[in-house]
Design a protein around this motif. Sequence first.
Motif, PDB file in Angstrom:
ATOM      1  N   SER A  82      27.592  16.523  -0.868  1.00  0.00           N
ATOM      2  CA  SER A  82      28.365  16.878  -2.056  1.00  0.00           C
ATOM      3  C   SER A  82      27.460  16.887  -3.277  1.00  0.00           C
ATOM      4  O   SER A  82      26.341  16.362  -3.242  1.00  0.00           O
ATOM      5  CB  SER A  82      29.510  15.877  -2.273  1.00  0.00           C
ATOM      6  OG  SER A  82      28.983  14.592  -2.560  1.00  0.00           O
ATOM      7  N   THR A  84      23.081  26.871   2.594  1.00  0.00           N
ATOM      8  CA  THR A  84      23.923  27.144   1.432  1.00  0.00           C
ATOM      9  C   THR A  84      23.204  28.073   0.453  1.00  0.00           C
ATOM     10  O   THR A  84      21.980  28.225   0.484  1.00  0.00           O
ATOM     11  CB  THR A  84      24.280  25.843   0.687  1.00  0.00           C
ATOM     12  OG1 THR A  84      23.066  25.188   0.305  1.00  0.00           O
ATOM     13  CG2 THR A  84      25.123  24.924   1.558  1.00  0.00           C
ATOM     14  N   SER A 133      39.664  25.709   2.791  1.00  0.00           N
ATOM     15  CA  SER A 133      38.390  25.473   2.121  1.00  0.00           C
ATOM     16  C   SER A 133      37.503  24.508   2.886  1.00  0.00           C
ATOM     17  O   SER A 133      37.989  23.602   3.585  1.00  0.00           O
ATOM     18  CB  SER A 133      38.623  24.938   0.707  1.00  0.00           C
ATOM     19  OG  SER A 133      39.246  25.919  -0.098  1.00  0.00           O
ATOM     20  N   SER A 160      31.259  23.385   1.612  1.00  0.00           N
ATOM     21  CA  SER A 160      30.300  24.382   1.145  1.00  0.00           C
ATOM     22  C   SER A 160      30.421  25.585   2.063  1.00  0.00           C
ATOM     23  O   SER A 160      31.053  25.519   3.128  1.00  0.00           O
ATOM     24  CB  SER A 160      28.866  23.836   1.165  1.00  0.00           C
ATOM     25  OG  SER A 160      28.439  23.630   2.499  1.00  0.00           O
ATOM     26  N   ASN A 161      29.796  26.697   1.674  1.00  0.00           N
ATOM     27  CA  ASN A 161      29.839  27.868   2.550  1.00  0.00           C
ATOM     28  C   ASN A 161      29.103  27.614   3.860  1.00  0.00           C
ATOM     29  O   ASN A 161      29.555  28.041   4.922  1.00  0.00           O
ATOM     30  CB  ASN A 161      29.236  29.071   1.821  1.00  0.00           C
ATOM     31  CG  ASN A 161      30.072  29.482   0.630  1.00  0.00           C
ATOM     32  OD1 ASN A 161      31.257  29.744   0.755  1.00  0.00           O
ATOM     33  ND2 ASN A 161      29.459  29.514  -0.549  1.00  0.00           N
ATOM     34  N   HIS A 177      33.580  27.868   0.741  1.00  0.00           N
ATOM     35  CA  HIS A 177      33.703  26.986  -0.412  1.00  0.00           C
ATOM     36  C   HIS A 177      34.844  27.467  -1.313  1.00  0.00           C
ATOM     37  O   HIS A 177      35.072  28.674  -1.435  1.00  0.00           O
ATOM     38  CB  HIS A 177      32.383  26.984  -1.189  1.00  0.00           C
ATOM     39  CG  HIS A 177      32.301  25.931  -2.232  1.00  0.00           C
ATOM     40  ND1 HIS A 177      32.822  26.101  -3.501  1.00  0.00           N
ATOM     41  CD2 HIS A 177      31.774  24.685  -2.209  1.00  0.00           C
ATOM     42  CE1 HIS A 177      32.628  25.012  -4.212  1.00  0.00           C
ATOM     43  NE2 HIS A 177      31.985  24.132  -3.463  1.00  0.00           N
TER      44      HIS A 177
END
Length: 311
Positions: free
Chosen positions: A36, A14, A130, A133-134, A108
């Motif tokens: 998270s 990330t 979505s 996270s990326n 994200h």
Amino acid sequence: MSATRYTYLGPEGTFTEAALRKLPEAATRELVPMVSVPAALDAVRSGDAAGALVPIENSVEGGVTATLDELATGEPLMIYREVLFPITFALLARPGTTLSDIKTVTGHPVSQPQVRNWLAANLPDALWESAASNADGARLVQEGHFDAAFAGIFAAATYGLEPLVTDIHDAENAETRFVLVGRPARPAAPTGADKTSVVIWLGEDHPGALLELLQEFAVRGVNLMLIQSRPTGAGIGNYCFAVDAEGHVAERRVGEALMGLRRIAPKVRFLGSYPRAGVAVSDVTEARAGTTDGEFMAAADWLARVQDGRF
């Protein structure tokens, strides 16, 4: 408490991990990805980690609500450092994928507004969904759930993907601000280029209620760098405000502003005084006349003489 462990918004790859690795102390810590922002912060609250790095503000989308809400509620935590990290995306896909093969993309939610124009111009028919996270989006692409993900190019090797396009960003010089959060303690000494963060709850709603809060800063010459409203969960119209102010709580003007807020607001949560990232002391605007520590002390001495009959 594990003094050698830092958590961060994971999984591996990330932007948060990349930002965390910019901190010198990260080289001597165990870096643990969490699913998270709440999970990363709860590890600090429980003593499983000494600190957590989480995103708090994006130059395109503004405040990261998950972080702001977590810091405003629950067991108190404190910000010790901030990191500014430039954000540019790569479109990552499984080897052999071409741009024409891409029908579904992920990333994200905060990433979408930063690549919306590029996506409309280059993949107008691609369906966006979505991810947490990326990097999690990259993992989902690796597992075959999506055709491509918007993520940092550094995530490609971790998940066995290839960058089809790099340097994607709708806004030039986009960056995200991350904060290193730990358990409450005495703030570090002022550096001369500091920031103080608080959350302020609005009391009874009436005309000028917010202005009354802001005036506590204004009359003492404290510049505000961020103010964002968040619902308290107590019903429509009930808000608290996340505020970043220039200066350190040890400075008289900042300390007295916080005391003023504490007198008139039903609740004030101190989130920390810490060095501003990328700002040198020489870059800080000088305090307005009448608001320096020396002038506050001189005024206090004058009042003491008056009260003692020595005026």
